[in-house]
Write a protein that holds these residues in place. Sequence first.
Motif, PDB file in Angstrom:
ATOM      1  N   SER A 261      26.762  33.002  30.489  1.00  0.00           N
ATOM      2  CA  SER A 261      28.023  33.728  30.386  1.00  0.00           C
ATOM      3  C   SER A 261      28.832  33.656  31.688  1.00  0.00           C
ATOM      4  O   SER A 261      30.041  33.428  31.662  1.00  0.00           O
ATOM      5  CB  SER A 261      27.752  35.185  30.006  1.00  0.00           C
ATOM      6  N   PHE A 262      28.163  33.851  32.836  1.00  0.00           N
ATOM      7  CA  PHE A 262      28.858  33.749  34.126  1.00  0.00           C
ATOM      8  C   PHE A 262      29.421  32.340  34.342  1.00  0.00           C
ATOM      9  O   PHE A 262      30.518  32.181  34.877  1.00  0.00           O
ATOM     10  CB  PHE A 262      27.906  34.111  35.282  1.00  0.00           C
ATOM     11  N   TRP A 263      28.676  31.330  33.923  1.00  0.00           N
ATOM     12  CA  TRP A 263      29.133  29.948  34.088  1.00  0.00           C
ATOM     13  C   TRP A 263      30.394  29.701  33.260  1.00  0.00           C
ATOM     14  O   TRP A 263      31.376  29.142  33.763  1.00  0.00           O
ATOM     15  CB  TRP A 263      28.017  28.990  33.667  1.00  0.00           C
ATOM     16  N   ILE A 264      30.378  30.133  31.992  1.00  0.00           N
ATOM     17  CA  ILE A 264      31.526  29.922  31.104  1.00  0.00           C
ATOM     18  C   ILE A 264      32.744  30.719  31.582  1.00  0.00           C
ATOM     19  O   ILE A 264      33.844  30.183  31.715  1.00  0.00           O
ATOM     20  CB  ILE A 264      31.176  30.301  29.644  1.00  0.00           C
ATOM     21  N   VAL A 265      32.532  32.021  31.871  1.00  0.00           N
ATOM     22  CA  VAL A 265      33.641  32.877  32.296  1.00  0.00           C
ATOM     23  C   VAL A 265      34.187  32.418  33.650  1.00  0.00           C
ATOM     24  O   VAL A 265      35.405  32.388  33.861  1.00  0.00           O
ATOM     25  CB  VAL A 265      33.209  34.367  32.354  1.00  0.00           C
ATOM     26  N   GLY A 266      33.304  32.032  34.563  1.00  0.00           N
ATOM     27  CA  GLY A 266      33.727  31.534  35.874  1.00  0.00           C
ATOM     28  C   GLY A 266      34.629  30.312  35.767  1.00  0.00           C
ATOM     29  O   GLY A 266      35.564  30.138  36.550  1.00  0.00           O
ATOM     30  N   ASN A 273      44.822  35.739  32.483  1.00  0.00           N
ATOM     31  CA  ASN A 273      44.095  36.372  31.367  1.00  0.00           C
ATOM     32  C   ASN A 273      43.031  37.369  31.828  1.00  0.00           C
ATOM     33  O   ASN A 273      42.205  37.817  31.040  1.00  0.00           O
ATOM     34  CB  ASN A 273      43.475  35.311  30.438  1.00  0.00           C
ATOM     35  N   ARG A 274      43.077  37.734  33.118  1.00  0.00           N
ATOM     36  CA  ARG A 274      42.095  38.703  33.641  1.00  0.00           C
ATOM     37  C   ARG A 274      42.191  40.056  32.945  1.00  0.00           C
ATOM     38  O   ARG A 274      41.184  40.693  32.662  1.00  0.00           O
ATOM     39  CB  ARG A 274      42.315  38.915  35.152  1.00  0.00           C
ATOM     40  N   LYS A 275      43.436  40.517  32.653  1.00  0.00           N
ATOM     41  CA  LYS A 275      43.628  41.872  32.117  1.00  0.00           C
ATOM     42  C   LYS A 275      42.915  42.051  30.783  1.00  0.00           C
ATOM     43  O   LYS A 275      42.165  43.017  30.587  1.00  0.00           O
ATOM     44  CB  LYS A 275      45.126  42.180  31.958  1.00  0.00           C
ATOM     45  N   TRP A 276      43.132  41.095  29.850  1.00  0.00           N
ATOM     46  CA  TRP A 276      42.539  41.245  28.518  1.00  0.00           C
ATOM     47  C   TRP A 276      41.058  40.892  28.519  1.00  0.00           C
ATOM     48  O   TRP A 276      40.283  41.483  27.761  1.00  0.00           O
ATOM     49  CB  TRP A 276      43.331  40.403  27.503  1.00  0.00           C
ATOM     50  N   ALA A 277      40.666  39.971  29.391  1.00  0.00           N
ATOM     51  CA  ALA A 277      39.235  39.643  29.526  1.00  0.00           C
ATOM     52  C   ALA A 277      38.467  40.884  29.981  1.00  0.00           C
ATOM     53  O   ALA A 277      37.405  41.219  29.443  1.00  0.00           O
ATOM     54  CB  ALA A 277      39.041  38.511  30.528  1.00  0.00           C
ATOM     55  N   MET A 278      39.038  41.584  30.961  1.00  0.00           N
ATOM     56  CA  MET A 278      38.384  42.771  31.505  1.00  0.00           C
ATOM     57  C   MET A 278      38.324  43.895  30.464  1.00  0.00           C
ATOM     58  O   MET A 278      37.314  44.599  30.361  1.00  0.00           O
ATOM     59  CB  MET A 278      39.123  43.243  32.756  1.00  0.00           C
ATOM     60  N   LEU A 279      39.382  44.058  29.660  1.00  0.00           N
ATOM     61  CA  LEU A 279      39.389  45.092  28.615  1.00  0.00           C
ATOM     62  C   LEU A 279      38.292  44.822  27.583  1.00  0.00           C
ATOM     63  O   LEU A 279      37.544  45.739  27.199  1.00  0.00           O
ATOM     64  CB  LEU A 279      40.755  45.150  27.929  1.00  0.00           C
ATOM     65  N   ILE A 280      38.200  43.571  27.140  1.00  0.00           N
ATOM     66  CA  ILE A 280      37.140  43.208  26.186  1.00  0.00           C
ATOM     67  C   ILE A 280      35.765  43.503  26.797  1.00  0.00           C
ATOM     68  O   ILE A 280      34.879  44.065  26.151  1.00  0.00           O
ATOM     69  CB  ILE A 280      37.251  41.712  25.783  1.00  0.00           C
ATOM     70  N   LEU A 314      32.920  39.290  31.991  1.00  0.00           N
ATOM     71  CA  LEU A 314      34.332  39.515  31.673  1.00  0.00           C
ATOM     72  C   LEU A 314      34.880  40.716  32.439  1.00  0.00           C
ATOM     73  O   LEU A 314      36.074  40.784  32.731  1.00  0.00           O
ATOM     74  CB  LEU A 314      34.502  39.764  30.163  1.00  0.00           C
ATOM     75  N   TYR A 315      34.007  41.647  32.761  1.00  0.00           N
ATOM     76  CA  TYR A 315      34.403  42.843  33.509  1.00  0.00           C
ATOM     77  C   TYR A 315      34.269  42.643  35.010  1.00  0.00           C
ATOM     78  O   TYR A 315      35.193  42.893  35.778  1.00  0.00           O
ATOM     79  CB  TYR A 315      33.542  44.026  33.037  1.00  0.00           C
TER      80      TYR A 315
END
Length: 401
Positions: A261-266, A273-280, A314-315
């Motif tokens: 997950s860290f590899w994909i999100v990184g 798109n940080r705002k909506w990624a963080m909300l999810i 994501l957070y």
Amino acid sequence: MAKTLNGQAALLLIVQALYGIANALSGTFVPVYLWKASQSYMLIGWFTMGQYVMSGLTFWVVGKWVKEHNKMNSLRIGIILSGVFYCSVLLLGTQAKVYYLPLGVLNGMALGFFWVAFNVVYFEVTDPDNRDRFNGWSGLLGSAAGIVAPWVSGLLITSMQGEKGYRLIFTLSLIIFSISVVLSFWLKKRHGQGRYNWKHGFQQLMQKGNPWRRMFPAIAAQGVREGVFMFLVGLTVYVATQNESKLGTYSLITSLVALISFWIVGKMLKKNNRKWAMLIGVIMIGIVILPLFWKVSYATLLMFGIGTSLFMPLYIIPMTSRVFDLIGQSEESAREREEFIVLREAGLVLGRIIGLSSYLIVLPLNHSAIAITWLLFAVGIVPIAGWWFMKPFLTEQQAQT
């Protein structure tokens, strides 16, 4: 600025990874070790409280040394003190339960020395364009450490019948800490500049319109969750299974998911798109606690652990990157980076103490599985408030792209 990481950033990641491996080998099992010796949830809570309070005080005091002198020495002392902590647990054996508070204080001091220097050096070797990449790699390596180290530790403790196994993993941690100290000498000497302002954080928070008045509670919200989850999840897995090997396997599976997950999100995460990624992220790390209301078992704990590992990047990546972007937003704030990093830690520590205080209040009244689940859920949804405080910063950054 290029988005790639330079040699110093890569070396810093290696030192952090070794530090993480050494801590993952033994740190996962320290609460379990103290629990087996004492059978006391409160003892674990007060050990952790000593750790949190001392780490915050160390950040504040050592911040002066890091700003005005060679910060690499602070990093090395942090690693050495971590070694002293595990050595102390090793020598004390089951008597460690008697010295739980001094041990917590010692570990907090070690963490403070290491992380205040690490965070300042991290700021200096990265920039807004490659910070998400560094944080992605940092999470990736941390997850890799979490995959192998606790699993190996769990197998060794189980196969060697407890005490011998614990002695071996604490010794292995000491060896890895030694290697990371040696490697740190290849990091450039970074001498301090300017004078340390002891009141800096307080001054920022008292100033009307200062962005840190919103950023600080967002950071504290992160700390509230960490304050409980950092030790209680592993302990709950052990209490549910009574098996160190299963705790090691739990860590292996959840860390493997986190690594991917860290590899994909990184790779995928961008400023816009940080705002909506963080909300999810904040919503989902709350939702994944719900299976524990049905039953606290190894299977439901695994569902919770996998879900957390999947959505946590994501957070945490936008959260960390945006804080450090704020520190570097101007030449003036960049010059005060040490004070801002101490302020960030103060937010985390305050949040951790609030979260841990709720644990220390609830557990003496009721330490049933359902009470622990409600506690995890209550502190686990606090990051949603953190997202609300962060929203203006993320919206502003989105508009700039």
